[in-house]
Design an enzyme around this catalytic site. Structure first.
Site, short mmCIF file in Angstrom:
data_model
loop_
_atom_site.label_atom_id
_atom_site.label_comp_id
_atom_site.label_asym_id
_atom_site.label_seq_id
_atom_site.Cartn_x
_atom_site.Cartn_y
_atom_site.Cartn_z
N ASN A 88 0.82 -1.22 0.00
CA ASN A 88 0.00 0.00 0.00
C ASN A 88 0.85 1.26 0.00
O ASN A 88 0.59 2.21 -0.75
CB ASN A 88 -0.92 0.01 1.22
N ASP A 123 -5.87 -6.95 5.80
CA ASP A 123 -5.32 -7.94 4.87
C ASP A 123 -5.37 -9.35 5.47
O ASP A 123 -4.61 -10.23 5.08
CB ASP A 123 -3.87 -7.59 4.51
#
Length: 200
Positions: A88, A123
């Site tokens: 990210n 996640d």
């Protein structure tokens, strides 16, 4: 206009009015059902990945725990995308979302129809495997990892750490999840991209 004609006209107007009200009621009922169905989907599924969310997973698996599978070997698997924060931070959230969707699709392809799969948060994913052996669940986890390594088209390899708690006694769901999470922690602490069982 005579009285009989007026009476018939009033009856016709009343019938038309009733039909219009019934039509409007039916239309509103359909709209409410559609709206309620959409709300139900939102309460059950993760918006990004379109798999169950954490709340609904806990709800339905708790039912299975109390009604069906506590007398058979079953398992909880916790899955974490390795270094996802780095993905990210380096490549942006759009690519991060794409990785999440890709991983979910790949995992889903290797699960049985009876398995219950959900996004647990960020996640991290969770799967409930009813009636499964240690060998079978290990092979499923191994195939997921291998396929991810083979198919990954991203600049950096995407890998998974996996923690599994296999149980055959009547344990509380939250305890089994905690044990699987402990196994996941061990997998990550040993270098990631590993499969670990609780107890290790």
């Amino acid at each position: 206009m005579d009285q009989e004609t007026l009476y018939k006209l009033v009856i016709v107007v009343l019938i038309i009015g009733i039909l219009l009200l019934l039509y409007y009621y039916q239309k509103r009922l359909c709209e409410l059902k559609l709206h309620n169905g959409q709300l139900e989907l939102l309460s059950q599924y993760d918006d990004l990945t379109q798999i169950y969310n954490r709340r609904y997973f806990l709800e339905i698996v708790q039912y299975h725990f109390t009604k069906m599978y506590h007398h058979k070997p079953s398992a909880i698997m916790m899955i974490d995308i390795d270094h996802f924060k780095q993905i990210n931070d380096t490549h942006g959230h759009i690519l991060g979302d794409d990785v999440l969707q890709y991983v979910v699709k790949l995992i889903s392809e290797h699960l049985r129809e009876s398995d219950i799969f959900a996004r647990y948060g960020g996640d991290e994913f969770i799967v409930f495997f009813p009636a499964i052996s240690q060998k079978d669940i290990y092979n499923i986890a191994l195939r997921i990892q291998s396929k991810l390594f083979e198919d990954s088209s991203y600049a950096s390899p995407v890998t998974l750490s996996i923690g599994i708690c296999l149980f055959s006694t009547s344990l509380a769901l939250q305890n089994v999840i905690e044990y699987a999470d402990n196994a996941l922690y061990v997998a990550k602490s040993k270098g990631r991209n590993r499969i670990e069982f609780y107890p290790s």
